[in-house]
Design an enzyme around this catalytic site. Structure first.
Site, short mmCIF file in Angstrom:
data_model
loop_
_atom_site.label_atom_id
_atom_site.label_comp_id
_atom_site.label_asym_id
_atom_site.label_seq_id
_atom_site.Cartn_x
_atom_site.Cartn_y
_atom_site.Cartn_z
N ASP A 35 19.55 1.04 29.99
CA ASP A 35 20.01 -0.19 29.54
C ASP A 35 21.41 0.14 28.80
OD1 ASP A 35 20.20 -2.38 27.96
OD2 ASP A 35 18.44 -2.18 26.59
N LYS B 292 24.32 -1.46 29.06
CA LYS B 292 25.09 -2.58 28.52
C LYS B 292 26.53 -2.33 28.55
CE LYS B 292 21.64 -4.51 25.16
NZ LYS B 292 20.52 -3.24 25.13
N ASP C 7 33.26 -2.91 29.47
CA ASP C 7 34.65 -2.79 29.71
C ASP C 7 35.30 -3.40 30.87
OD1 ASP C 7 37.36 -1.42 29.12
OD2 ASP C 7 36.06 0.13 28.08
N THR D 28 37.20 1.05 34.23
CA THR D 28 36.66 2.09 33.26
C THR D 28 35.10 2.16 33.36
OG1 THR D 28 38.28 1.51 31.63
CG2 THR D 28 36.08 2.42 30.75
N GLN E 68 16.12 -8.14 14.86
CA GLN E 68 15.22 -8.15 16.24
C GLN E 68 14.26 -9.10 15.85
OE1 GLN E 68 15.08 -8.25 19.14
NE2 GLN E 68 14.45 -6.12 19.95
P1 BMP Z 1 11.95 -3.30 20.57
O1 BMP Z 1 10.50 -3.72 21.37
O2 BMP Z 1 11.39 -2.08 19.89
O3 BMP Z 1 12.40 -4.23 19.59
O4 BMP Z 1 12.80 -2.60 21.64
C1 BMP Z 1 13.66 -3.69 22.17
C2 BMP Z 1 14.68 -2.87 23.27
O5 BMP Z 1 15.27 -3.89 24.10
C3 BMP Z 1 15.72 -2.25 22.66
O6 BMP Z 1 15.82 -1.16 23.51
C4 BMP Z 1 16.87 -2.57 22.69
O7 BMP Z 1 18.11 -2.07 22.85
C5 BMP Z 1 16.61 -3.79 23.72
N1 BMP Z 1 17.27 -5.18 23.73
C6 BMP Z 1 17.01 -6.05 22.79
O8 BMP Z 1 16.06 -5.55 21.80
N2 BMP Z 1 17.25 -7.45 22.68
C7 BMP Z 1 18.55 -7.83 23.55
O9 BMP Z 1 18.79 -8.79 23.57
C8 BMP Z 1 18.72 -6.69 24.60
C9 BMP Z 1 18.16 -5.54 24.72
O10 BMP Z 1 18.50 -4.85 25.62
#
Ligand code: BMP
Length: 261
Positions: free
Chosen positions: A91, A93, A96, A100, A211
């Site tokens: 992941d 993401k 750039d 790069t 989140q």
């Molecule tokens: P968790 O279920 O513990 O919240 O983890 C979510 C995972 O998904 C993390 O690795 C985060 O980087 C990724 N993620 C996210 O939560 N939301 C997004 O919009 C995109 C993601 O990659």
């Protein structure tokens, strides 16, 4: 409408070999669960991958958070992917310019393109980011997801940004095979994209840092997405990761069966 087709039927619509193999794997393993293994030690990451391996189709990594990263970690993760029959999604993401991201994808400490079946990119820089990653990834049969939306509160990835991202995916269908998204978009001209959705939890709805967690059924059945990405819901708070992974696998798969019925 691709949402009502089985993963196996849809595998035949993809020209990218990894996307095809991934959809076949999901059907064979009866899993649309990806575990987000956000752990900072090599030992813990390998242990988690081995525990949840039987229940997942995809292991999602953030390889740059591992304190003691080395090539042996990559070797062990790829061996576990073979043993348990899952794929790996770094992941990263990328965000750039094309030149790069080519270097970031192929080189440096992590050499992501050498081991990660799937990776992802923001479209903020414009089309060049896809062209750059594609130059490295396509000869290795890798594939890319674009971040069309995010799960976090206040995300700027919405509206025209999302629409333009989908247009870019259509232009590079041989390499861009899907999205990180919160819902399925309308198909056009026989589109078949794979929709992966983070922010999934059965027991909690937020983490206090933006989140937002949704129920697997809401993601797969109501919103028509294909893969649930679950992190802390599986390994957080001292949870029994294998037990939780089984629980999420069942929730995700039952919602899929209900959707294609
Ligand atoms: P968790 O279920 O513990 O919240 O983890 C979510 C995972 O998904 C993390 O690795 C985060 O980087 C990724 N993620 C996210 O939560 N939301 C997004 O919009 C995109 C993601 O990659």
């Amino acid at each position: 409408m691709s949402a009502s087709k089985s993963y196996l039927e849809r595998s035949k619509l993809h020209s990218n070999p990894t996307a095809k193999a991934f959809l076949e794997l999901m059907e064979r393993k009866k899993s649309n669960l990806s575990v987000a293994a956000d752990l900072t030690s090599k030992h813990a990451l390998i242990e988690l991958a081995d525990k949840v391996g039987p229940y997942i189709c995809l292991l999602k990594t953030h390889i740059d958070v591992v304190d003691d990263f080395d090539q042996d970690l990559v070797d062990q993760l790829t061996a576990l992917a073979k043993k348990h029959d899952f794929m790996i999604f770094e992941d990263r993401k990328f965000a750039d310019i094309g030149n790069t991201v080519k270097l970031q994808y192929s080189s440096g400490v992590y050499k992501i393109a050498s081991w990660s079946d799937i990776t992802n990119a923001h479209t903020v820089p414009g089309e060049g980011i896809i062209q750059g990653l594609r130059e490295v990834g396509l000869p290795l049969n890798r594939c890319l997801l674009l971040l069309a939306e995010m799960s976090s509160a206040g995300t700027l990835a919405k509206g025209d940004y999302t629409t333009t991202t989908v247009e870019l995916a259509r232009k590079y269908k041989d390499f861009v095979v899907g999205f990180i998204a919160m819902q399925r978009y309308e198909d056009r001209d026989g589109d078949d994209f794979i929709y992966m959705t983070p922010g999934v939890g059965l027991d909690q709805t937020s983490d206090g840092l933006g989140q937002q967690w949704k129920h697997p059924r809401e993601v797969i059945y109501d919103r028509g997405c294909d893969v649930i990405i679950v992190g802390r819901g599986i390994y957080g708070n001292g949870r029994d990761a294998a037990k939780e992974a089984k629980r999420y696998q069942e929730a995700g798969w039952n919602a899929y069966l209900e959707r294609i019925k």
